[in-house]
Design a protein around this motif. Structure first.
Motif, PDB file in Angstrom:
ATOM      1  N   VAL A 307     -20.406  60.918  52.085  1.00 22.18           N
ATOM      2  CA  VAL A 307     -19.666  60.165  51.060  1.00 22.18           C
ATOM      3  C   VAL A 307     -20.405  60.269  49.713  1.00 22.18           C
ATOM      4  CG1 VAL A 307     -18.793  57.886  50.372  1.00 22.18           C
ATOM      5  CG2 VAL A 307     -18.785  58.551  52.798  1.00 22.18           C
ATOM      6  N   ASN A 312     -17.713  57.609  43.685  1.00 26.34           N
ATOM      7  CA  ASN A 312     -16.621  56.690  44.016  1.00 26.34           C
ATOM      8  C   ASN A 312     -16.699  55.429  43.159  1.00 26.34           C
ATOM      9  OD1 ASN A 312     -14.949  57.548  46.541  1.00 26.34           O
ATOM     10  ND2 ASN A 312     -17.052  58.185  46.984  1.00 26.34           N
ATOM     11  N   TYR A 316     -13.988  53.792  40.284  1.00 23.48           N
ATOM     12  CA  TYR A 316     -13.553  52.395  40.443  1.00 23.48           C
ATOM     13  C   TYR A 316     -13.886  51.587  39.181  1.00 23.48           C
ATOM     14  CZ  TYR A 316     -13.072  47.657  42.192  1.00 23.48           C
ATOM     15  OH  TYR A 316     -12.692  46.346  42.332  1.00 23.48           O
ATOM     16  N   TYR A 332     -10.262  60.188  41.555  1.00 17.43           N
ATOM     17  CA  TYR A 332     -10.702  59.860  42.920  1.00 17.43           C
ATOM     18  C   TYR A 332     -10.384  61.026  43.855  1.00 17.43           C
ATOM     19  CZ  TYR A 332     -10.923  57.255  47.362  1.00 17.43           C
ATOM     20  OH  TYR A 332     -11.226  56.835  48.641  1.00 17.43           O
ATOM     21  N   VAL A 336     -14.157  63.123  42.393  1.00 13.54           N
ATOM     22  CA  VAL A 336     -15.132  62.616  43.379  1.00 13.54           C
ATOM     23  C   VAL A 336     -15.416  63.695  44.420  1.00 13.54           C
ATOM     24  CG1 VAL A 336     -15.431  60.964  45.275  1.00 13.54           C
ATOM     25  CG2 VAL A 336     -14.552  60.171  43.076  1.00 13.54           C
ATOM     26  N   THR A 337     -14.392  64.410  44.847  1.00 10.62           N
ATOM     27  CA  THR A 337     -14.547  65.382  45.935  1.00 10.62           C
ATOM     28  C   THR A 337     -15.323  66.634  45.513  1.00 10.62           C
ATOM     29  OG1 THR A 337     -12.299  66.068  45.385  1.00 10.62           O
ATOM     30  CG2 THR A 337     -12.567  64.664  47.315  1.00 10.62           C
ATOM     31  N   GLN A 342     -14.657  61.023  49.793  1.00 12.18           N
ATOM     32  CA  GLN A 342     -14.110  59.786  49.212  1.00 12.18           C
ATOM     33  C   GLN A 342     -14.569  58.551  49.993  1.00 12.18           C
ATOM     34  OE1 GLN A 342     -10.041  61.026  49.560  1.00 12.18           O
ATOM     35  NE2 GLN A 342      -9.874  61.349  47.357  1.00 12.18           N
ATOM     36  N   ALA A 343     -14.422  57.403  49.346  1.00 11.14           N
ATOM     37  CA  ALA A 343     -14.834  56.123  49.932  1.00 11.14           C
ATOM     38  C   ALA A 343     -14.204  55.890  51.307  1.00 11.14           C
ATOM     39  CB  ALA A 343     -14.444  55.000  48.979  1.00 11.14           C
ATOM     40  N   LEU A 366     -17.303  50.152  49.117  1.00 12.70           N
ATOM     41  CA  LEU A 366     -16.526  51.384  49.323  1.00 12.70           C
ATOM     42  C   LEU A 366     -15.162  51.069  49.927  1.00 12.70           C
ATOM     43  CD1 LEU A 366     -19.310  53.856  50.544  1.00 12.70           C
ATOM     44  CD2 LEU A 366     -17.994  54.029  48.424  1.00 12.70           C
ATOM     45  N   VAL A 369     -13.016  50.171  47.130  1.00 14.21           N
ATOM     46  CA  VAL A 369     -12.625  51.368  46.367  1.00 14.21           C
ATOM     47  C   VAL A 369     -11.500  52.101  47.104  1.00 14.21           C
ATOM     48  CG1 VAL A 369     -13.406  53.601  45.465  1.00 14.21           C
ATOM     49  CG2 VAL A 369     -14.950  51.628  45.404  1.00 14.21           C
ATOM     50  N   ALA A 370     -11.693  52.290  48.435  1.00 13.88           N
ATOM     51  CA  ALA A 370     -10.694  53.033  49.226  1.00 13.88           C
ATOM     52  C   ALA A 370      -9.347  52.316  49.182  1.00 13.88           C
ATOM     53  CB  ALA A 370     -11.183  53.179  50.662  1.00 13.88           C
TER      54      ALA A 370
END
Ligand code: SF4
Ligand code: SF4
Length: 375
Positions: A307, A312, A316, A332, A336-337, A342-343, A366, A369-370
């Motif tokens: 992660v 992440n 956010y 995101y 992020v990737t 991701q979260a 997290l 965030v997800a």
């Protein structure tokens, strides 16, 4: 450049120090060594005389690169600071073996400012006191391997005061910026340490860049003042006589030029009552956001599940401050990737949490965030 007293040591340091924690790197985290060496030397050529690294920065590469940067006569132009990773100590002998490794990596026979890294209540009790590290560090000073003794700190104010009182320290390093005035040691800790004669170096002056690229509402407060967000952030610290040196992780020549220019015109007591009001207004706006206090230090990485924890948190926090859901959801998914998962991939094992200097409940955050970006 106007130099500042370093506590009661008699040493004078530049108001800005080179933080070697965030060196210019590619997306995989590989440091551009030649560029890092070039910009460190550029900063020294322009009057900076304090360089701060640590055993663990950039997986150990930071000390090696610092050592190379300080060849060719640069070592004698600076005060060199590095830190002992006390959380890694498994016995009293680890202090000496790690110090020897650091001297070798840094290609020097002594370290000017030596810190016990990231002290908190647990590491102070279970590592520093249990393994007799304070006697060890005094012996290293007597042997000429280090000159000044300090500690960096991440815990509550009462713990900070207790550690300050427990040894005749020359200096300490605390996190401080205009939105963290009551966080960890905070402003009260700054004054407490300075009153005891300790020099204070400041880390996270711009909270990992968060105070460099401020939200629009804060930028509006700074617009028309003739100063950038970075300058406001740094001046807030230099305004305080208790601050000796502000560490900045400078990643480009442009940043160095700017920060050295700001440092050159800084002095204690530089704020007018109007300046104080500008900062108060910015503080009020920041206080209204529900952000995660991540500084992007990456100590929590690598996560066993891959992660990209701080990335992440960046998207956010951006969403909390710019309210642009579509833009941050896109980041995101696609930004992020580039750095990690991701979260939503976090399995809540919590192995990352004990190392976070900000004491963030990473797995809970997290989840937040997800959920936010699953809509
Ligand atoms: S709690 Fe989540 S982010 Fe932290 S190490 Fe475990 S899987 Fe990774
Ligand atoms: S979560 Fe904590 S350890 Fe990880 S980058 Fe943020 S502040 Fe650093």
């Amino acid at each position: 450049m106007q130099y500042r007293e370093f506590g009661k040591t008699g040493v004078k340091v530049s108001p800005i120090g080179f933080g070697m924690m965030r060196l210019p790197s590619d997306n995989e985290g590989n440091v551009n060594e030649a560029e890092a060496i070039r910009i460190v030397r550029e900063a020294i050529d322009n009057g900076l005389n304090y360089v701060d690294t640590a055993f663990n920065y950039h997986g150990g590469n930071s000390e090696k690169i610092t050592g190379k940067a300080l060849l060719d006569g640069y070592r004698d132009k600076v005060y060199l600071a590095t830190k002992a990773p006390v959380w890694m100590f498994k016995g009293p002998e680890d202090f000496d073996s790690i110090l020897e490794k650091q001297l070798s990596r840094l290609q020097t026979d002594h370290i000017d400012m030596y810190l016990l890294h990231s002290l908190n209540a647990i590491s102070f009790e279970k590592k520093v006191l249990r393994y007799g590290v304070l006697d060890k560090i005094k012996a290293a000073r007597d042997a000429g391997k280090i000159k000044y003794i300090g500690f960096s700190f991440h815990d509550k104010l009462d713990v900070f005061k207790k550690i300050c009182d427990s040894f005749d320290w020359d200096f300490c390093q605390i996190q401080l910026n205009y939105i963290d005035t009551k966080y960890q040691a905070g402003l009260e800790g700054l004054k407490y340490a300075a009153d005891k004669g300790l020099a204070v170096s400041i880390m996270e002056p711009l909270r990992g860049g968060y105070l460099a690229n401020v939200p629009d509402a804060v930028q509006k407060v700074f617009d028309g003042t003739g100063k950038s967000a970075v300058e406001w952030g740094l001046d807030y610290l230099w305004n305080r006589p208790e601050v000796s040196v502000v560490l900045s992780g400078m990643g480009s020549e442009e940043q160095i030029k700017q920060n050295i220019e700001f440092a050159s015109r800084s002095h204690a007591g530089m704020f007018s009552p109007e300046d104080e009001k500008v900062i108060e207004k910015a503080q009020e706006i920041f206080a209204s956001y529900d952000t995660i206090p991540c500084t992007g230090c990456s100590y929590c990485l690598p996560c066993p599940k891959g992660v990209g924890i701080p990335y992440n948190f960046v998207v956010y926090n951006n969403y909390q401050t710019n309210n642009n859901y579509e833009q941050e959801k896109e980041r995101y998914k696609n930004w992020v990737t580039m750095f990690g998962k991701q979260a939503s991939e976090c399995v809540s094992c919590r192995t990352c949490e004990s190392i976070c200097p900000q004491h963030i409940k990473i797995s809970d955050e997290l989840k937040k965030v997800a959920e936010t970006f699953s809509k």
